[in-house]
Structure formats: C-alpha cells, structure tokens
Scaffold this active site. Sequence first.
Site, PDB file in Angstrom:
ATOM      1  N   TYR A  82      28.695 -15.170 -65.589  1.00  8.15           N
ATOM      2  CA  TYR A  82      28.740 -14.153 -64.520  1.00  8.15           C
ATOM      3  C   TYR A  82      30.189 -13.774 -64.211  1.00  8.15           C
ATOM      4  CZ  TYR A  82      27.388 -11.775 -60.191  1.00  8.15           C
ATOM      5  OH  TYR A  82      27.177 -10.838 -59.208  1.00  8.15           O
ATOM      6  N   LYS A 103      31.875 -10.195 -64.832  1.00  6.47           N
ATOM      7  CA  LYS A 103      32.383  -9.395 -63.707  1.00  6.47           C
ATOM      8  C   LYS A 103      33.883  -9.131 -63.829  1.00  6.47           C
ATOM      9  CE  LYS A 103      28.598  -8.521 -61.432  1.00  6.47           C
ATOM     10  NZ  LYS A 103      28.002  -7.186 -61.641  1.00  6.47           N
TER      11      LYS A 103
HETATM   12  P1  NDP Z   1      18.697  -7.451 -57.679  1.00  3.66           P
HETATM   13  O1  NDP Z   1      18.213  -8.593 -58.505  1.00  3.66           O
HETATM   14  O2  NDP Z   1      18.209  -7.307 -56.281  1.00  3.66           O
HETATM   15  O3  NDP Z   1      18.448  -6.086 -58.454  1.00  3.66           O
HETATM   16  C1  NDP Z   1      18.897  -5.934 -59.773  1.00  3.66           C
HETATM   17  C2  NDP Z   1      17.973  -4.991 -60.493  1.00  3.66           C
HETATM   18  O4  NDP Z   1      18.454  -4.879 -61.853  1.00  3.66           O
HETATM   19  C3  NDP Z   1      16.540  -5.518 -60.565  1.00  3.66           C
HETATM   20  O5  NDP Z   1      15.625  -4.486 -60.296  1.00  3.66           O
HETATM   21  C4  NDP Z   1      16.459  -6.006 -62.000  1.00  3.66           C
HETATM   22  O6  NDP Z   1      15.149  -5.967 -62.537  1.00  3.66           O
HETATM   23  C5  NDP Z   1      17.331  -5.007 -62.716  1.00  3.66           C
HETATM   24  N1  NDP Z   1      17.724  -5.458 -64.035  1.00  3.66           N
HETATM   25  C6  NDP Z   1      17.934  -6.724 -64.471  1.00  3.66           C
HETATM   26  N2  NDP Z   1      18.213  -6.734 -65.783  1.00  3.66           N
HETATM   27  C7  NDP Z   1      18.167  -5.440 -66.198  1.00  3.66           C
HETATM   28  C8  NDP Z   1      18.329  -4.803 -67.453  1.00  3.66           C
HETATM   29  N3  NDP Z   1      18.614  -5.520 -68.548  1.00  3.66           N
HETATM   30  N4  NDP Z   1      18.197  -3.466 -67.522  1.00  3.66           N
HETATM   31  C9  NDP Z   1      17.899  -2.737 -66.420  1.00  3.66           C
HETATM   32  N5  NDP Z   1      17.713  -3.279 -65.213  1.00  3.66           N
HETATM   33  C10 NDP Z   1      17.847  -4.623 -65.097  1.00  3.66           C
HETATM   34  O7  NDP Z   1      20.317  -7.545 -57.718  1.00  3.66           O
HETATM   35  P2  NDP Z   1      21.396  -7.221 -56.596  1.00  3.66           P
HETATM   36  O8  NDP Z   1      21.051  -5.982 -55.881  1.00  3.66           O
HETATM   37  O9  NDP Z   1      21.691  -8.461 -55.849  1.00  3.66           O
HETATM   38  O10 NDP Z   1      22.688  -6.970 -57.515  1.00  3.66           O
HETATM   39  C11 NDP Z   1      22.991  -5.697 -58.046  1.00  3.66           C
HETATM   40  C12 NDP Z   1      24.367  -5.760 -58.670  1.00  3.66           C
HETATM   41  O11 NDP Z   1      25.316  -6.163 -57.691  1.00  3.66           O
HETATM   42  C13 NDP Z   1      24.485  -6.757 -59.827  1.00  3.66           C
HETATM   43  O12 NDP Z   1      25.338  -6.234 -60.812  1.00  3.66           O
HETATM   44  C14 NDP Z   1      25.098  -7.966 -59.144  1.00  3.66           C
HETATM   45  O13 NDP Z   1      25.789  -8.789 -60.047  1.00  3.66           O
HETATM   46  C15 NDP Z   1      26.024  -7.286 -58.163  1.00  3.66           C
HETATM   47  N6  NDP Z   1      26.393  -8.130 -57.020  1.00  3.66           N
HETATM   48  C16 NDP Z   1      25.434  -8.644 -56.192  1.00  3.66           C
HETATM   49  C17 NDP Z   1      25.806  -9.450 -55.122  1.00  3.66           C
HETATM   50  C18 NDP Z   1      24.792 -10.043 -54.184  1.00  3.66           C
HETATM   51  O14 NDP Z   1      25.177 -10.876 -53.331  1.00  3.66           O
HETATM   52  N7  NDP Z   1      23.538  -9.659 -54.213  1.00  3.66           N
HETATM   53  C19 NDP Z   1      27.218  -9.779 -54.885  1.00  3.66           C
HETATM   54  C20 NDP Z   1      28.132  -9.166 -55.817  1.00  3.66           C
HETATM   55  C21 NDP Z   1      27.720  -8.374 -56.847  1.00  3.66           C
HETATM   56  P3  NDP Z   1      14.225  -7.314 -62.505  1.00  3.66           P
HETATM   57  O15 NDP Z   1      14.050  -7.619 -61.049  1.00  3.66           O
HETATM   58  O16 NDP Z   1      12.988  -6.894 -63.209  1.00  3.66           O
HETATM   59  O17 NDP Z   1      15.031  -8.368 -63.216  1.00  3.66           O
END
Ligand code: NDP
Length: 271
Positions: free
Chosen positions: A159, A163
């Site tokens: 991760y 990132k």
């Molecule tokens: P969520 O898990 O809530 O949402 C992520 C979405 O991406 C899900 O719908 C997931 O689908 C989808 N996804 C996963 N793999 C793929 C793929 N290969 N192709 C297309 N879609 C995909 O994540 P967050 O909202 O928490 O995070 C969103 C972004 O923000 C990420 O990049 C994360 O690393 C970043 N982030 C999040 C933080 C946090 O605290 N939440 C902090 C810092 C950064 P499915 O559910 O089916 O897997």
Amino acid sequence: MDARMNKVAVVTGGADGIGWATVQRWAQEGYRVALLDLNVDAVQARATELGQPHIGVVCDVASEASVAAAIAAVMSAFGRIDALVNNAGIGDQAGATVAQNVEAFDRVLAVHLRGTFLVSQAVARVMLEATPDAGGARGSIVNLGSIASSIGLPARNAYSAAKAGIVGMTRAMASEWARDGIRVNAVAPGYVRTALVVELERKGALDAKGIAHRTPLARMAEPAEIAEAIIFLGSNRASYITGAVLPVDGGWTAFGAPEAALRPVAEQVCA
Ligand code: NDP
C-alpha cells in the site's frame, strides 16, 4: 442545457466510500458522471440511484482490456472526458512483513499503481485529442494518495509503495502534459470514515480514539470532505495547480511533536 452539463467526469471505484462521495459531488457540479467499479450489481445500483444522464460501467482498473472497454463505453455514451479521478483501491494484507504473501503484494500494486497508470493513459489519449477551451485546458486528473505516500505505516508495504508511486507518477504525468492543457494532481487523505472504517470501528478492529488523539483536528474525515478537495483540484477552479499533492488529513502529516503536545480530545469527539 446548463453549459456545465456538457462536461464529463470519470471516477474509478465510484460505487463506494470516497469514490461515491466524489461521484455525487461531480453530479452536483453539473457534470455528467461515469462511475467505474468492479462489481456489476453495485455499479448498476449506484447508476440507478444517480439517475440520468449519469452512467455506471463495470471495470477492473488493473486489467488493460477492461480499462480500454470501459473508456470506450464512456466515450460512446458521452463523447468526451473532462475530469478523471483515479480512486479505485484495496486495503493491504494484515500481518507482519516476514509472513506476507507476494501475490497479495502484487494485487495491491496492480489495483492502485497499474490501475492509475492504465486509466490515466486511456483517458489521456482521449483528452489529448480534445479541442482545448479558451484558456488552453483539455482536462484534469486527480489521483488518490494517502498519508502512506509520505510517512511510514508499519507492515503496509504494498500500500505504501503504491501510494508513494502514485505521487511520483502524478508529478511525472503533470510535467509531461502541462503544455497539452492537462493538469494532474493528487489528494493525500488521512483516515476517512467510510462504511468499511465504521464497520472496523464497530468490531473494535480499528483504534478510532487513537486516531483522533494523533490527529490535530481530532477526528477522522468524512468522505465528502475528501470529495470536496478532489472536485476543487479536478475543476477549472484549480486552473494554475498541477503536480501538487494536497494533504487532506486533519494535520496528521504536518504534526511532528509527541502526542502530548496536542490538547486532549473531548471523549465525545472520539465516539
Ligand atoms: P472503498 O473500499 O470504500 O471503495 C473503493 C471502491 O473501489 C470499491 O467500490 C471497490 O470495489 C472498488 N475497487 C476495488 N478494486 C477495484 C478494481 N480493481 N477496479 C475497479 N474498482 C475497484 O475505499 P475508500 O473509499 O476507503 O478508498 C478510496 C481510495 O482512497 C483508495 O485509493 C484508498 O487507498 C484511498 N484512501 C482511503 C483512505 C481511507 O481512510 N478510507 C485514506 C487514504 C486514502 P469492491 O468493494 O467490489 O472491492
């Protein structure tokens, strides 16, 4: 039609969490939105919830063929792409580095880093062919970094590498495409209260109080607060910003003193 309604935003991982909050904000801004995500049922449900003229497209961002098909579907529906948010992501494997599994390592890199590369490449091919607006702008890309882009989270190897890599790629693409009218920026969120985080909190698997105590603003972010920063960087309001990484972390990465230097957090804030 509202002139802004002509514009199109693509959000990967748009069916949940920060992505879904961002999809809703783009729609409020008057953009037509294509939400791309893995799960067909989730994509359809969210597209229905959004209503016309928005669309949902199934896409695995780690697959070149899937990305090509998804961007072709967006172009066939809307004929243009003005903003891309590379948000799709997955969490890292749990456990000590010495016990970690290389396939899981590769998958995290594939979704975050390869995915951001593939979707940016496919969308830039479209943007580079577009007629620039009066100010020379052709489009913008916003990538999702993290506090892990710049500081160490023990055992979050893939991760953190992904990132940090996304920040490097943000700067490289911003430098390449600036004179083509394409801006590329990143937001770097701290801990965000998505549904997953709320569930982890409920199970006691996440130290919400510890996070609040270590965060100068004394709480996690709401997904909408991250979406707000994404929309700003992605829209023309940020017309002179490119290659930037905007921390949206409540002061987490700015703070370098022992925790005791912060005033104690009221218990109700941590609840
Ligand atoms: P969520 O898990 O809530 O949402 C992520 C979405 O991406 C899900 O719908 C997931 O689908 C989808 N996804 C996963 N793999 C793929 C793929 N290969 N192709 C297309 N879609 C995909 O994540 P967050 O909202 O928490 O995070 C969103 C972004 O923000 C990420 O990049 C994360 O690393 C970043 N982030 C999040 C933080 C946090 O605290 N939440 C902090 C810092 C950064 P499915 O559910 O089916 O897997």
